[in-house]
Structures are given as structure tokens and as C-alpha cells.
Write a protein that holds these residues in place. Structure first.
Motif, mmCIF file in Angstrom:
data_model
loop_
_atom_site.group_PDB
_atom_site.id
_atom_site.type_symbol
_atom_site.label_atom_id
_atom_site.label_comp_id
_atom_site.label_asym_id
_atom_site.label_seq_id
_atom_site.Cartn_x
_atom_site.Cartn_y
_atom_site.Cartn_z
ATOM 1 N N UNK A 1 0.839 -1.183 0.000
ATOM 2 C CA UNK A 1 0.000 0.000 0.000
ATOM 3 C C UNK A 1 0.885 1.248 0.000
ATOM 4 N N UNK A 2 0.611 2.143 -0.892
ATOM 5 C CA UNK A 2 1.392 3.382 -1.019
ATOM 6 C C UNK A 2 0.798 4.434 -0.091
ATOM 7 N N UNK A 3 1.646 5.002 0.730
ATOM 8 C CA UNK A 3 1.217 6.045 1.667
ATOM 9 C C UNK A 3 1.202 7.387 0.949
ATOM 10 N N UNK A 4 0.071 8.062 1.009
ATOM 11 C CA UNK A 4 -0.013 9.382 0.399
ATOM 12 C C UNK A 4 0.653 10.395 1.315
ATOM 13 N N UNK A 5 1.397 11.308 0.704
ATOM 14 C CA UNK A 5 2.034 12.338 1.509
ATOM 15 C C UNK A 5 1.028 13.452 1.789
ATOM 16 N N UNK A 6 1.229 14.083 2.928
ATOM 17 C CA UNK A 6 0.329 15.155 3.344
ATOM 18 C C UNK A 6 0.576 16.408 2.505
ATOM 19 N N UNK A 7 -0.483 17.141 2.232
ATOM 20 C CA UNK A 7 -0.396 18.399 1.508
ATOM 21 C C UNK A 7 0.577 19.321 2.252
ATOM 22 N N UNK A 8 1.511 19.972 1.541
ATOM 23 C CA UNK A 8 2.490 20.846 2.211
ATOM 24 C C UNK A 8 1.848 21.964 3.038
ATOM 25 N N UNK A 9 0.723 22.495 2.580
ATOM 26 C CA UNK A 9 0.059 23.575 3.325
ATOM 27 C C UNK A 9 -0.492 23.035 4.641
ATOM 28 N N UNK A 10 -1.089 21.867 4.599
ATOM 29 C CA UNK A 10 -1.607 21.248 5.833
ATOM 30 C C UNK A 10 -0.463 20.950 6.785
ATOM 31 N N UNK A 11 0.627 20.475 6.227
ATOM 32 C CA UNK A 11 1.810 20.190 7.043
ATOM 33 C C UNK A 11 2.337 21.473 7.696
ATOM 34 N N UNK A 12 2.399 22.559 6.921
ATOM 35 C CA UNK A 12 2.833 23.854 7.471
ATOM 36 C C UNK A 12 1.903 24.296 8.602
ATOM 37 N N UNK A 13 0.612 24.125 8.382
ATOM 38 C CA UNK A 13 -0.376 24.508 9.392
ATOM 39 C C UNK A 13 -0.181 23.679 10.661
ATOM 40 N N UNK A 14 -0.045 22.378 10.477
ATOM 41 C CA UNK A 14 0.107 21.470 11.614
ATOM 42 C C UNK A 14 1.375 21.776 12.424
ATOM 43 N N UNK A 15 2.451 22.119 11.723
ATOM 44 C CA UNK A 15 3.719 22.423 12.398
ATOM 45 C C UNK A 15 3.752 23.832 12.992
ATOM 46 N N UNK A 16 3.169 24.796 12.270
ATOM 47 C CA UNK A 16 3.338 26.188 12.669
ATOM 48 C C UNK A 16 2.294 26.756 13.598
ATOM 49 N N UNK A 17 1.043 26.339 13.444
ATOM 50 C CA UNK A 17 -0.007 26.991 14.218
ATOM 51 C C UNK A 17 0.132 26.833 15.734
ATOM 52 N N UNK A 18 0.417 25.635 16.263
ATOM 53 C CA UNK A 18 0.549 25.531 17.726
ATOM 54 C C UNK A 18 1.618 26.472 18.291
ATOM 55 N N UNK A 19 2.732 26.559 17.591
ATOM 56 C CA UNK A 19 3.813 27.459 18.024
ATOM 57 C C UNK A 19 3.332 28.910 17.999
ATOM 58 N N UNK A 20 2.645 29.290 16.918
ATOM 59 C CA UNK A 20 2.153 30.663 16.776
ATOM 60 C C UNK A 20 1.100 30.981 17.841
ATOM 61 N N UNK A 21 0.187 30.053 18.094
ATOM 62 C CA UNK A 21 -0.859 30.286 19.096
ATOM 63 C C UNK A 21 -0.250 30.519 20.477
ATOM 64 N N UNK A 22 0.788 29.749 20.819
ATOM 65 C CA UNK A 22 1.478 29.961 22.113
ATOM 66 C C UNK A 22 2.132 31.342 22.156
ATOM 67 N N UNK A 23 2.761 31.733 21.047
ATOM 68 C CA UNK A 23 3.428 33.036 20.991
ATOM 69 C C UNK A 23 2.404 34.165 21.185
ATOM 70 N N UNK A 24 1.277 34.076 20.517
ATOM 71 C CA UNK A 24 0.247 35.118 20.620
ATOM 72 C C UNK A 24 -0.341 35.137 22.032
ATOM 73 N N UNK A 25 -0.524 33.980 22.628
ATOM 74 C CA UNK A 25 -1.030 33.926 24.005
ATOM 75 C C UNK A 25 -0.056 34.635 24.954
ATOM 76 N N UNK A 26 1.260 34.403 24.758
ATOM 77 C CA UNK A 26 2.271 35.072 25.599
ATOM 78 C C UNK A 26 2.268 36.581 25.385
ATOM 79 N N UNK A 27 1.843 37.017 24.201
ATOM 80 C CA UNK A 27 1.810 38.447 23.890
ATOM 81 C C UNK A 27 0.469 39.076 24.244
ATOM 82 N N UNK A 28 -0.409 38.302 24.881
ATOM 83 C CA UNK A 28 -1.681 38.845 25.345
ATOM 84 C C UNK A 28 -2.835 38.692 24.373
ATOM 85 N N UNK A 29 -2.658 37.911 23.329
ATOM 86 C CA UNK A 29 -3.716 37.713 22.347
ATOM 87 C C UNK A 29 -4.550 36.479 22.646
ATOM 88 N N UNK A 30 -5.658 36.362 21.924
ATOM 89 C CA UNK A 30 -6.565 35.225 22.117
ATOM 90 C C UNK A 30 -6.328 34.173 21.040
#
Length: 168
Positions: A1-30
Motif C-alpha cells: 500500500x502506497x502512503x499518500x504524503x500530506x499536503x504541504x500547506x496542511x503540514x505547514x499549518x500542523x507544524x506552525x499553528x501551535x507554536x504561533x498560538x502559544x506566541x500570541x497567548x504570551x503576547x496577550x492575544x486570544x
């Protein structure tokens, strides 16, 4: 069975958003503000990539996080430092308030010191990589150059805040 690779945009979102959300929370954002800014940045990234105008000086994740932070700062009226005129030259003022803002920005840049002004110019306008900046300014590496750039930006921001407090 061939494993499909994840869409690069989804991968970017999955990797980047948690880090960004923590940064914004530290800066007083929601979380909602973080989502809005990150989605805006993702759209900017995709549009530039589609148009062939994506000029990365770092990783796609770093570009996306930086763009998202700029979007968040602008949405929360904290982005005055990001509206620098091209090559630090005053643009044609639309009114007295704009002229005063540009004058205070220039004064803040000058007060930050010659080395800071040269470093910020090299990064933002000449588009040198952090490695090139490290070599040019005699830093030990790109991490040291990044830290120094951050310190310079903070110096300029503090100068702007002090001018605004003085003017009120």
C-alpha cells in the motif's frame, strides 16, 4: 500500500499553528486572534507561492510565522514599526499626522544607533540572510545576528513608545 504524503500547506499549518498560538497567548492575544492572523498569513503565503513571488530567506515555517505575527500586530494596532518607508526615506505625507509619525519613526531609528540602523537596513531592505549579516557585522553566527536584530527592533519600539508618551 502506497502512503499518500500530506499536503504541504496542511503540514505547514500542523507544524506552525501551535507554536504561533502559544506566541500570541504570551503576547496577550486570544486563540481567535491567533487563528485569524495565521489564516491570513497562510493565504498570503499561498497567493505568493502561486504567483511565483515567494522569495524565502528562511524556512517556509519561519516565513509563515513571521507573516502571521505581522498580521496579528497590524490587526491589534501594534505594528507601527512595521510600516517603514522604503530605504527610510520619507514618503509624500498625506497630512500632518502622517508627517509627524514618519518624523518620529526616523528619529527613533536614528536614536537606536548607527549599527542597529545598518543591521535593520541590511535585513529588511537589502534582504541579506542572517548568515550574511553575521559575517558582515562580525557576529559569531546567524543566531547571534538574529538576537541582535531583535534587540535593535526592541530598541526602536521603545524609542517610539517614549516619543508617544512624551507627546501625550
Amino acid at each position: 500500500m502506497i502512503k499518500q504524503t500530506e499536503d504541504p500547506i496542511i503540514s505547514l499549518y500542523r507544524e506552525g499553528f501551535p507554536h504561533f498560538a502559544r506566541m500570541i497567548r504570551r503576547m496577550g492575544g486570544s486563540l481567535e486572534e491567533a487563528k485569524d492572523a495565521f489564516h491570513d498569513a497562510l493565504l498570503i503565503y499561498m497567493e505568493k507561492e502561486k504567483a511565483g513571488k515567494l522569495n524565502l530567506h528562511s524556512s517556509p515555517k519561519a516565513y509563515l510565522l513571521g507573516t502571521a505575527k505581522i498580521c496579528w500586530l497590524h490587526a491589534n494596532d501594534k505594528g507601527a514599526i512595521l510600516a517603514l518607508p522604503e530605504r527610510f526615506e520619507a514618503a509624500e505625507p498625506e497630512d500632518t499626522a502622517t508627517e509627524e509619525m514618519e518624523k518620529s519613526l526616523m528619529e527613533s531609528l536614528v536614536r537606536s544607533g548607527k549599527k542597529c540602523m545598518e543591521l535593520l537596513t541590511a535585513f529588511y531592505y537589502d534582504h541579506f540572510s542572517m548568515q550574511d549579516i553575521a559575517a558582515r557585522f562580525g557576529f559569531n553566527g546567524k543566531r547571534s545576528a538574529t538576537v541582535q536584530k531583535f534587540k535593535c527592533l526592541e530598541k526602536v519600539r521603545e524609542e517610539i513608545k517614549s516619543i508617544q508618551r512624551y507627546a501625550q
